[in-house]
Design a protein around this motif. Structure first.
Motif, PDB file in Angstrom:
ATOM      1  N   SER A   1       0.831  -1.209   0.000  1.00  0.00           N
ATOM      2  CA  SER A   1       0.000   0.000   0.000  1.00  0.00           C
ATOM      3  C   SER A   1       0.863   1.255   0.000  1.00  0.00           C
ATOM      4  CB  SER A   1      -0.960  -0.004   1.183  1.00  0.00           C
ATOM      5  OG  SER A   1      -0.272   0.154   2.396  1.00  0.00           O
ATOM      6  N   ILE A   2       1.985   1.232   0.710  1.00  0.00           N
ATOM      7  CA  ILE A   2       2.893   2.377   0.704  1.00  0.00           C
ATOM      8  C   ILE A   2       3.483   2.579  -0.687  1.00  0.00           C
ATOM      9  CG2 ILE A   2       5.166   3.130   1.524  1.00  0.00           C
ATOM     10  CD1 ILE A   2       4.366   2.083   4.276  1.00  0.00           C
ATOM     11  N   ALA A   3       3.855   1.490  -1.350  1.00  0.00           N
ATOM     12  CA  ALA A   3       4.383   1.602  -2.712  1.00  0.00           C
ATOM     13  C   ALA A   3       3.326   2.174  -3.657  1.00  0.00           C
ATOM     14  CB  ALA A   3       4.862   0.237  -3.202  1.00  0.00           C
ATOM     15  N   ALA A   4       2.081   1.704  -3.537  1.00  0.00           N
ATOM     16  CA  ALA A   4       1.006   2.216  -4.389  1.00  0.00           C
ATOM     17  C   ALA A   4       0.737   3.692  -4.116  1.00  0.00           C
ATOM     18  CB  ALA A   4      -0.265   1.397  -4.178  1.00  0.00           C
ATOM     19  N   LEU A   5       0.756   4.082  -2.837  1.00  0.00           N
ATOM     20  CA  LEU A   5       0.563   5.491  -2.489  1.00  0.00           C
ATOM     21  C   LEU A   5       1.688   6.359  -3.037  1.00  0.00           C
ATOM     22  CD1 LEU A   5      -0.695   5.189   1.172  1.00  0.00           C
ATOM     23  CD2 LEU A   5      -1.948   6.212  -0.716  1.00  0.00           C
ATOM     24  N   ALA A   6       2.915   5.882  -2.955  1.00  0.00           N
ATOM     25  CA  ALA A   6       4.051   6.647  -3.473  1.00  0.00           C
ATOM     26  C   ALA A   6       3.928   6.841  -4.986  1.00  0.00           C
ATOM     27  CB  ALA A   6       5.364   5.939  -3.128  1.00  0.00           C
ATOM     28  N   ILE A   7       3.547   5.797  -5.687  1.00  0.00           N
ATOM     29  CA  ILE A   7       3.369   5.898  -7.140  1.00  0.00           C
ATOM     30  C   ILE A   7       2.237   6.869  -7.466  1.00  0.00           C
ATOM     31  CG2 ILE A   7       2.639   4.621  -9.198  1.00  0.00           C
ATOM     32  CD1 ILE A   7       4.211   2.217  -7.988  1.00  0.00           C
TER      33      ILE A   7
END
Length: 122
Positions: free
Chosen positions: A100-106
């Motif tokens: 979820s953190i990776a998706a939010l960063a993207i």
């Protein structure tokens, strides 16, 4: 050709951040905090069940002062956690939090680039 320095300063100081970007940033920071707390809780849970000589350090700084130089890593923590708690839920929760953190960063990068394109900076 005109001087681009004032434009760069204007970009740094005056580019509007949309409300959705602020919301994503708050969610990102909350998710990061939860991930950090769960990670250390996972280390604590493993260290309760293993001998003191095999304890996993919370912070990966060795005696030489180099970060992560003594061979500890996520794979060891994950394998120890799975060995100690075969049905544990903390590992899948951490993986979901990381994703979820990776998706939010993207999403934050995409929205910021889209905003810069709309404002004529890119």
């Amino acid at each position: 050709m005109r001087d681009r320095a004032p434009d760069v300063l204007n970009l740094i100081y005056h580019v509007a951040v949309t409300s959705i970007e602020r919301i994503l940033l708050v969610i990102f920071m909350a998710s990061w905090t939860i991930l950090w707390l769960l990670y250390h809780f996972m280390i604590r849970a493993v260290n309760k069940r293993v001998p003191a000589a095999e304890a996993i350090p919370h912070f990966r700084v060795s005696a030489t002062g180099r970060w992560g130089s003594h061979g500890f890593g996520w794979k060891r923590l994950r394998s120890e956690y799975r060995r100690v708690y075969p049905q544990g839920l903390l590992d899948p929760i951490l993986i979901a939090c990381i994703l979820s953190i990776a998706a939010l960063a993207i999403a934050m990068v995409v929205l910021r680039v889209r905003g810069l394109i709309r404002e004529g900076w890119l």
